[in-house]
Design an enzyme around this catalytic site. Structure first.
Site, PDB file in Angstrom:
ATOM      1  N   GLY A 189       6.382  -3.998  -4.734  1.00  0.00           N
ATOM      2  CA  GLY A 189       6.723  -3.819  -6.139  1.00  0.00           C
ATOM      3  C   GLY A 189       6.719  -5.103  -6.930  1.00  0.00           C
ATOM      4  O   GLY A 189       6.409  -6.184  -6.422  1.00  0.00           O
ATOM      5  N   ASN A 245       1.288 -11.901  13.620  1.00  0.00           N
ATOM      6  CA  ASN A 245       1.221 -12.245  15.038  1.00  0.00           C
ATOM      7  C   ASN A 245       0.005 -13.105  15.369  1.00  0.00           C
ATOM      8  O   ASN A 245      -0.216 -14.129  14.737  1.00  0.00           O
ATOM      9  CB  ASN A 245       1.271 -10.970  15.877  1.00  0.00           C
ATOM     10  N   VAL A 262       5.890   5.473  -3.413  1.00  0.00           N
ATOM     11  CA  VAL A 262       5.029   5.987  -4.475  1.00  0.00           C
ATOM     12  C   VAL A 262       4.453   4.779  -5.198  1.00  0.00           C
ATOM     13  O   VAL A 262       5.197   3.928  -5.693  1.00  0.00           O
ATOM     14  CB  VAL A 262       5.802   6.887  -5.455  1.00  0.00           C
TER      15      VAL A 262
END
Length: 626
Positions: free
Chosen positions: A543, A492, A288
């Protein structure tokens, strides 16, 4: 006389040598220019003056090193050394972020095999950098990004061909063995036998309605060396030219034409991570995220997110925490009972590797109501003062036996029911403006349906659903479903030139570009400069906890301050995240979109149902999009 004649030759040669390089003339110019200034550091000013005439730095050495990322996994660091004014000098380094395609609920054996493969890949990448790439790029200017990336692409293609040859030889040797040859027909006949032996209704329905999962795109062992070297060269080019990396990237994208103004991407800040392996019932929601409104500066937006996060933590505090401790210690039974009550909240307060709180929920509305309550408690309103985005990661939910998504423990929806569920969700919670991976990439019809239903209300973003885009140059087929935009991850063999070309294609097709942070993030903050320089609309960094995440937010704040100081920060349009009131039919969408040439800064599409399959030009070789 003889000694004078012997000295006359070298003196004459020296005089001719310096005259050929215009040293007397330039020395006279420097002395004349500096005398009126009378600088405190005369020799320093002379050094600065003559440095303008020195040769451009060239790369003399590349060093590959095995390091650890933010979650303790091995990854690659590439250092660039250049010859600067006749001396070898370390210019910069770049650390690649590790990325794994293993799901959260993977078996331990699968996880161990992935870790072993990753370790081998990093060791191979270190070998490539220290040997082949070191010799190949020696003598090139770090500012020649296109030439460097071209050589890296050719080297990678060569390695891919070598791997294919080895696989062909192994297959040829396997066919020679009679035992293996005899086992081939029975292996191919297994699906038919299963259909005949199990004509059950559920299996038959699943086979007819659920497209099989596409094979995971193979990653060449050592491919980290390509992406790490390309990024390190870009950072070296910015350092050599004494400009920020984001400006260096913008100049590369716009053919060395310096942009007058630049817009910062809006951050998608992850606040809650709903573990899909937790005892809680909810499986659908993985992340979220909060998206600040464009009216706020980035600094103000981050501060507002932090306020909401603090309120969420307060709401998740156990109610028994305020009780007096002495009363709980009188009885061992009561103490044990109380300890049991405290355990779940401590679990809720754990910090994910994404840098956010980990929580478990029992229904889809619970995390949304938690966010809404937290905002209301501090005087904010979702949909006006803050917006939400949800990462569904639907590819992790499919039960291929039932042919349905397990959205809650024991609750399954087929793809059509998923579309209806999302329509109901957005109708009930209109402050959700983005859904990431709401469906598997194989459910293309349902992607088209959900875009037609919700394209005018929220963005439908492909993250895992876009992993096969690196195959575009081979099969000329954009192998991702209808969507509003895609999340790009620098992993990559992706090169800087690949991102530049790819974002140009996405801009031309009116798709929004989001740069995302991989799961195994490193402390390298180059991703932020890439997002700003490429003109990404959003950036997904995780976050506001863990050093490898926070350092990127700090870099974004520093860029905002620098652009504001230079008066080159362009404010985002107030309709930056607004949507049209009505949805257009998918067939009429391409005709309704304005031409990219008329507006260099495309607005957000009024209808999100864009066909990525219609991109006109192929991607750069072996680019990786996730």
């Amino acid at each position: 006389l003889q000694q004078r004649l012997q000295l006359q030759g070298p003196r004459q040669e020296a005089a001719e040598y310096y005259r050929d390089h215009r040293v007397p003339q330039r020395l006279e110019e420097a002395l004349n220019a500096l005398f009126p200034l009378r600088p405190a550091d005369l020799y320093g000013e002379l050094a600065n003056y003559f440095s303008k005439f020195s040769k451009a730095p060239v790369m003399c050495k590349l060093v590959g090193r095995k390091v650890l990322d933010g979650v303790g996994q091995p990854t690659l660091e590439v250092e660039i050394y250049c010859t600067v004014k006749n001396y070898e000098k370390r210019i910069c380094s770049a650390v690649m972020s590790s990325h794994s395609q293993i799901l959260e609920n993977a078996l331990p054996e699968t996880t161990e095999a992935d870790e072993k493969e990753r370790n081998n890949s990093v060791n191979t990448a270190v070998e490539w950098v220290n040997e082949s790439l070191n010799a190949m790029l020696r003598g090139l200017k770090p500012t020649d990004q296109c030439e460097v990336d071209k050589m890296l692409g050719e080297y990678f293609t060569k390695k891919v061909e070598e791997k294919k040859e080895i696989e062909k030889q192994e297959e040829a040797e396997a066919e020679v063995t009679p035992a293996l040859t005899s086992s081939t027909p029975s292996a191919t006949a297994l699906p038919d036998k299963k259909k005949a032996a199990k004509p059950g209704k559920k299996v038959a329905v699943a086979e007819r309605t659920i497209p099989p999962a596409e094979p995971v795109e193979s990653v060449l062992c050592g491919s980290l060396a390509i992406g790490g070297t390309s990024l390190a060269v870009a950072k070296a080019g910015a350092t050599i030219t004494h400009i920020p990396l984001y400006l260096h990237i913008a100049l590369l994208k716009h053919d060395q034409e310096s942009p007058k103004e630049m817009t910062l991407p809006l951050p998608m800040v992850t606040v809650l991570n709903c573990e899909k392996n937790s005892p809680a019932k909810l499986k659908l929601v993985k992340e979220v995220m909060l998206i600040p409104p464009v009216q706020l500066s980035l600094k103000q937006g981050i501060e507002r997110v932090l306020d909401i996060q603090k309120e969420i933590m307060r709401l998740l505090e156990p109610p028994c925490k305020a009780q007096p401790a002495p009363q709980l210690a009188d009885n061992k039974k009561d103490k044990a009972h109380n300890t049991g009550k405290k355990a779940p909240p401590r679990t809720l307060r754990r910090i994910s590797h994404l840098g956010c709180l980990i929580t478990g929920c029992d229904n889809l509305e619970q995390p949304l109501l938690l966010m809404q309550t937290a905002c209301n408690n501090i005087g904010l309103q979702l949909g006006t003062d803050m917006y939400l985005a949800i990462n569904c990661a639907a590819h992790e939910l499919m039960d291929y036996v039932k042919g349905k998504y397990e959205i809650l423990t024991g609750t399954f929806n087929n793809p059509d029911e998923m579309v209806d569920m999302y329509v109901e969700l957005i109708t009930k919670f209109p402050f959700i403006i983005a859904l990431i991976d709401p469906l598997r990439k194989e459910d293309r019809q349902q992607w088209s349906n959900i875009c037609c239903a919700l394209g005018s209300k929220c963005y439908l973003i492909a993250e895992d659903a876009a992993t096969s885009i690196s195959k575009l140059k081979i099969d000329q087929n954009m192998n991702i479903p209808t969507c509003s935009g895609v999340i790009l991850k620098y992993i990559n063999q992706t090169k800087v030139s690949d991102l530049i070309e790819l974002t140009g294609l996405l801009d031309g097709q009116r798709h929004i570009t989001i740069l995302g942070s991989p799961d195994g993030e490193s402390s390298d903050d180059s991703l932020v400069d890439l997002a700003v320089g490429l003109g990404a609309r959003f950036i997904k960094l995780g976050g506001l906890s863990r050093g490898e995440r926070v350092t990127k937010y700090n870099r974004l704040l520093a860029i905002e301050e620098e652009l504001a100081k230079n008066r080159t920060l362009r404010e985002a349009n107030l309709e930056f995240i607004a949507f049209a009131e009505e949805s257009q039919p998918e067939e009429q969408l391409s005709e309704a979109l304005p031409s990219p040439e008329k507006d260099s800064v495309p607005p957000y599409p009024s209808q999100s149902a864009l066909q990525v399959q219609s991109l006109p030009a192929p991607l750069p070789e072996n680019s990786t999009l996730t």
